[in-house]
Design a protein around this motif. Structure first.
Motif, short mmCIF file in Angstrom:
data_model
loop_
_atom_site.label_atom_id
_atom_site.label_comp_id
_atom_site.label_asym_id
_atom_site.label_seq_id
_atom_site.Cartn_x
_atom_site.Cartn_y
_atom_site.Cartn_z
N ASP A 208 89.15 39.68 10.85
CA ASP A 208 88.25 39.02 11.80
C ASP A 208 87.92 40.02 12.90
O ASP A 208 88.66 40.14 13.89
CB ASP A 208 88.92 37.78 12.41
N LEU A 209 86.83 40.74 12.72
CA LEU A 209 86.46 41.75 13.71
C LEU A 209 84.96 42.00 13.63
O LEU A 209 84.41 42.22 12.53
CB LEU A 209 87.23 43.05 13.46
N HIS A 210 84.30 41.95 14.78
CA HIS A 210 82.86 42.16 14.84
C HIS A 210 82.55 42.98 16.09
O HIS A 210 83.16 42.77 17.15
CB HIS A 210 82.14 40.81 14.88
N TYR A 211 81.58 43.87 15.97
CA TYR A 211 81.31 44.80 17.08
C TYR A 211 80.77 44.12 18.32
O TYR A 211 80.85 44.67 19.43
CB TYR A 211 80.35 45.90 16.62
N GLU A 212 80.22 42.90 18.19
CA GLU A 212 79.67 42.20 19.35
C GLU A 212 80.65 41.18 19.94
O GLU A 212 80.66 40.98 21.16
CB GLU A 212 78.38 41.48 18.97
N VAL A 213 81.44 40.52 19.10
CA VAL A 213 82.28 39.41 19.58
C VAL A 213 83.77 39.68 19.41
O VAL A 213 84.59 38.80 19.68
CB VAL A 213 81.90 38.10 18.86
N GLY A 214 84.13 40.88 18.98
CA GLY A 214 85.54 41.18 18.79
C GLY A 214 86.14 40.33 17.68
O GLY A 214 85.60 40.27 16.58
N ARG A 215 87.23 39.63 17.99
CA ARG A 215 87.89 38.80 16.99
C ARG A 215 87.38 37.35 16.99
O ARG A 215 87.78 36.57 16.13
CB ARG A 215 89.40 38.79 17.23
N ALA A 216 86.54 37.01 17.92
CA ALA A 216 86.04 35.63 18.02
C ALA A 216 84.82 35.45 17.12
O ALA A 216 83.73 35.09 17.59
CB ALA A 216 85.71 35.28 19.46
N MET A 217 84.99 35.69 15.83
CA MET A 217 83.88 35.60 14.89
C MET A 217 83.43 34.16 14.70
O MET A 217 84.23 33.23 14.72
CB MET A 217 84.26 36.23 13.55
N ARG A 218 82.12 33.98 14.51
CA ARG A 218 81.52 32.68 14.30
C ARG A 218 80.99 32.58 12.87
O ARG A 218 81.06 33.52 12.09
CB ARG A 218 80.38 32.43 15.29
N ARG A 219 80.43 31.43 12.57
CA ARG A 219 79.98 31.15 11.21
C ARG A 219 78.99 32.20 10.69
O ARG A 219 79.09 32.66 9.55
CB ARG A 219 79.34 29.76 11.16
#
Length: 291
Positions: A208-219
């Motif tokens: 769970d890792l995204h360059y915009e939201v970190g670990r707070a990934m959404r659907r």
């Protein structure tokens, strides 16, 4: 977060020492219905067992997943389990085990309705059972037979709809709705079989890792990841190194991906062999399996 403590309206509710496993707390006695309530969550990066949640990945602070406040009737469907098996004659058996609980002195008489709808929305099985007991918990079993079932697999992720409804004389008490796949997973010798067909897993790890939201990934982030996997002819995802967000599991059901769900034990061999950490490990394992 590697652990947290929870307060509601100034009252300490409890704590949880694991980042990625779900926890629930009963706040009935402290919540004020119809008025504003204050929920306070104290995040601690060094709570006991934090090492299990931090090894070969980014350790970012904050609340990663959803925080939900919900209520259920005094008499409710507190849990249910669905198991599917295939017979040699091509018929599938679907067993639904529902747990009815009551916060009253005992369960009052009610009717439990269970319905199974095909992927196209046609009712294929249904049943009714009267619940009556002088205790606070009852387990109700239902077994459906489905002829010529549309089986779930990564190539054809067919999903049935399960409806469970608890009613008394005044109407509906509680209802749940869940998409389910009818399938059978077996290991024959050293061969994995899905619906009696040998399957080779072509998988990747997922964090769970995204360059915009970190670990707070959404659907939308999970959906994009799965689309990339499907385009690359990948049929399996390993949730390294912790249970996945429920949204990811739901999308894997819908789009056709096998899931290897990891228990968040990490690679801390010194703790894995330490009896003082046994209850922490049990908590993480139980939360993963029950979810």
């Amino acid at each position: 977060a590697f652990g947290f403590e929870l307060w509601v309206n100034g009252q300490f509710i409890g704590q949880h020492n694991s980042t990625f496993t779900r926890s629930e707390f009963d706040i009935t006695q402290v919540v004020r219905c119809g008025s504003e309530n204050l929920v306070v969550v104290k995040i601690d990066r060094r709570r006991r067992g934090w090492n299990f949640d931090c090894h070969d990945d980014w350790a970012l602070s904050g609340i990663y997943r959803d925080v939900i406040v919900f209520s259920v009737p005094q008499q409710n469907i507190s849990d249910y389990t669905v198991t599917s098996r295939l017979r040699t004659d091509g018929v599938a058996t679907v067993q639904i085990q529902a747990v009815i609980t009551s916060s009253l002195a005992a369960i009052q008489q009610a009717d439990l309705f269970i319905q199974l709808l095909s992927p196209t929305g046609t009712a294929v099985a249904q049943s009714q059972k009267t619940i009556s007991a002088e205790q606070q918990s009852v387990i109700a079993d239902h077994i459906f037979e489905v002829a010529s079932p549309e089986l779930w697999s990564a190539e054809k992720p067919s999903l049935y709809t399960l409806r469970i409804q608890l009613k008394n004389l005044d109407g509906s008490l509680h209802s749940v709705r869940q998409n389910i796949g009818i399938r059978q997973v077996c290991v024959v010798g050293d061969i994995l079989e899905i619906n009696s067909v040998p399957v080779k897993l072509k998988g990747v790890n997922h964090h769970d890792l995204h360059y915009e939201v970190g670990r707070a990934m959404r659907r939308e982030h999970f959906l994009n990841d799965i689309k990339l996997m499907k385009k690359a002819n990948i049929n399996t995802v390993r949730t390294s190194h912790y249970p996945a967000d429920p949204v990811l599991i739901e999308l894997c059901d819908q789009m056709g991906l096998y899931v290897i769900s990891e228990v968040p034990f990490g690679k801390r061999q010194n703790h894995l062999q330490d009896p003082d950490y046994l209850q922490d490990l049990y908590q993480r394992a139980e939360a993963t399996v029950m979810r």
